[in-house]
Design a protein around this motif. Structure first.
Motif, short mmCIF file in Angstrom:
data_model
loop_
_atom_site.label_atom_id
_atom_site.label_comp_id
_atom_site.label_asym_id
_atom_site.label_seq_id
_atom_site.Cartn_x
_atom_site.Cartn_y
_atom_site.Cartn_z
N ALA A 115 -15.49 3.90 1.51
CA ALA A 115 -15.88 4.12 0.12
C ALA A 115 -14.70 4.63 -0.71
CB ALA A 115 -17.08 5.06 0.03
N VAL A 116 -13.55 3.99 -0.53
CA VAL A 116 -12.34 4.43 -1.21
C VAL A 116 -11.74 3.35 -2.10
CG1 VAL A 116 -9.92 5.12 -0.82
CG2 VAL A 116 -11.73 6.10 0.59
N VAL A 117 -11.62 2.14 -1.59
CA VAL A 117 -10.86 1.11 -2.30
C VAL A 117 -11.41 0.83 -3.69
CG1 VAL A 117 -9.96 -1.25 -2.18
CG2 VAL A 117 -10.15 0.10 -0.09
N HIS A 118 -12.71 0.89 -3.88
CA HIS A 118 -13.27 0.62 -5.21
C HIS A 118 -12.89 1.70 -6.22
CE1 HIS A 118 -16.41 3.32 -3.66
NE2 HIS A 118 -16.68 3.59 -4.93
N GLU A 119 -12.37 2.84 -5.75
CA GLU A 119 -11.94 3.92 -6.65
C GLU A 119 -10.45 3.83 -6.98
OE1 GLU A 119 -13.11 7.67 -4.98
OE2 GLU A 119 -15.24 7.27 -5.34
N VAL A 120 -9.75 2.88 -6.40
CA VAL A 120 -8.31 2.76 -6.56
C VAL A 120 -7.98 1.74 -7.65
CG1 VAL A 120 -6.21 2.05 -5.35
CG2 VAL A 120 -7.96 3.35 -4.13
N PRO A 121 -7.18 2.15 -8.67
CA PRO A 121 -6.86 1.20 -9.74
C PRO A 121 -5.82 0.14 -9.35
CG PRO A 121 -5.80 3.31 -10.16
CD PRO A 121 -6.66 3.49 -8.93
N ASP A 122 -5.00 0.43 -8.33
CA ASP A 122 -3.95 -0.50 -7.92
C ASP A 122 -4.14 -0.88 -6.46
OD1 ASP A 122 -1.60 -1.93 -7.47
OD2 ASP A 122 -0.30 -0.16 -7.52
N ALA A 123 -5.02 -1.85 -6.22
CA ALA A 123 -5.33 -2.26 -4.85
C ALA A 123 -4.09 -2.79 -4.14
CB ALA A 123 -6.44 -3.30 -4.84
N ALA A 124 -3.25 -3.53 -4.85
CA ALA A 124 -2.05 -4.08 -4.21
C ALA A 124 -1.14 -2.96 -3.72
CB ALA A 124 -1.30 -4.99 -5.18
N GLY A 125 -0.92 -1.96 -4.54
CA GLY A 125 -0.08 -0.83 -4.14
C GLY A 125 -0.70 -0.05 -2.99
N PHE A 126 -2.00 0.13 -3.06
CA PHE A 126 -2.75 0.83 -2.00
C PHE A 126 -2.57 0.12 -0.67
CE2 PHE A 126 -6.71 1.05 0.46
CZ PHE A 126 -6.87 2.43 0.61
N PHE A 127 -2.84 -1.19 -0.64
CA PHE A 127 -2.72 -1.94 0.62
C PHE A 127 -1.28 -1.98 1.11
CE2 PHE A 127 -6.91 -3.78 -0.59
CZ PHE A 127 -7.58 -3.40 0.56
N SER A 128 -0.33 -2.04 0.20
CA SER A 128 1.08 -2.04 0.58
C SER A 128 1.47 -0.73 1.28
CB SER A 128 1.95 -2.25 -0.67
OG SER A 128 3.31 -2.24 -0.32
N GLU A 129 0.99 0.41 0.76
CA GLU A 129 1.29 1.70 1.40
C GLU A 129 0.69 1.78 2.80
OE1 GLU A 129 1.51 5.55 -0.75
OE2 GLU A 129 0.50 4.40 -2.33
N VAL A 130 -0.55 1.33 2.94
CA VAL A 130 -1.20 1.36 4.25
C VAL A 130 -0.47 0.42 5.21
CG1 VAL A 130 -3.33 0.94 5.54
CG2 VAL A 130 -3.44 1.98 3.26
N TYR A 131 -0.13 -0.77 4.74
CA TYR A 131 0.57 -1.74 5.57
C TYR A 131 1.88 -1.15 6.10
CZ TYR A 131 2.02 -6.41 7.10
OH TYR A 131 2.39 -7.50 7.84
N GLY A 132 2.62 -0.46 5.24
CA GLY A 132 3.89 0.15 5.65
C GLY A 132 3.73 1.24 6.68
N ALA A 133 2.61 1.97 6.63
CA ALA A 133 2.37 3.06 7.58
C ALA A 133 1.92 2.57 8.95
CB ALA A 133 1.32 4.02 7.02
N LEU A 134 1.34 1.37 9.00
CA LEU A 134 0.83 0.84 10.26
C LEU A 134 1.93 0.30 11.16
CD1 LEU A 134 -2.37 -1.12 9.14
CD2 LEU A 134 -2.30 0.95 10.54
N LYS A 135 1.77 0.55 12.45
CA LYS A 135 2.64 -0.05 13.45
C LYS A 135 2.37 -1.56 13.48
CE LYS A 135 2.82 3.84 16.63
NZ LYS A 135 2.66 4.30 18.02
N PRO A 136 3.32 -2.36 13.97
CA PRO A 136 3.01 -3.77 14.18
C PRO A 136 1.79 -3.88 15.11
CG PRO A 136 5.36 -3.39 14.36
CD PRO A 136 4.71 -2.04 14.28
#
Length: 184
Positions: A115-136
């Motif tokens: 219940a977080v993503v719908h509260e985020v104004p910049d979904a692209a930026g949000f997903f990019s940050e998560v992607y960068g934090a994740l291991k391959p």
């Protein structure tokens, strides 16, 4: 990062033990959490998912909990201390325009956002940050409330994640939610 922020009083409802009757954290995230993992709980609130995950990651794991509300983080820290899980929980207050996880580059095995993503104004930026934090090979479990997020809006969320580089692994069934498990 927040467009609309969940009121703190709702955090008490979300952390209520009765919620486990409908959304049991161990049943929902248990299949994805292994001992020794580093897990990122985005929008952790008062730790409904964070605390059970901290118990699952064992001695070698940790849970990085991110929220932008100081009262949510303070409550999480109190609850973690009472549960004897403070050594597994790293609580972070994030700024409103970022998750504040740039220092976690490729350290996270699993991220969750309920219940977080719908509260985020910049979904692209949000997903990019998560992607960068994740291991391959890392995974990201996203669940949005059916009552607030339409099927079309959720499809747009999944599409934004895919444009970032995520791929859909599965769409788990979570009561009251639209959910997707993404892979890096």
């Amino acid at each position: 990062m927040a467009e609309h922020v969940c009121p703190v009083w709702v955090g008490y409802l979300l952390a209520c033990p009765l919620r486990k009757l409908v959304q049991n954290p161990k049943r929902i995230v248990g299949p994805y959490v292994k001992e020794g993992m580093n897990v990122l709980d985005i929008g952790c609130a008062m730790g409904f998912f964070s605390l059970p995950i901290a118990g699952m990651v064992g001695a070698g794991g940790r849970v990085v909990c991110v929220d932008l509300q100081p009262k949510m983080i303070a409550s999480l820290e109190k609850r973690a201390k009472r549960a004897g899980l403070s050594d597994k929980i790293e609580a972070r207050l994030c700024p409103s325009d970022s998750l504040g996880v740039g220092d976690l580059k490729e350290e996270i095995n699993l991220a969750i956002a309920f219940a977080v993503v719908h509260e985020v104004p910049d979904a692209a930026g949000f997903f990019s940050e998560v992607y960068g934090a994740l291991k391959p090979g890392g995974r990201f479990l996203v669940a949005e409330p059916r009552g607030r997020v339409s099927e079309d809006a959720f499809a747009a969320t999944v599409s934004a994640a895919e444009r970032t580089g995520f791929s859909v692994i599965e769409q788990p069934q979570i009561k009251g939610s639209r959910a997707v498990l993404l892979g890096k």
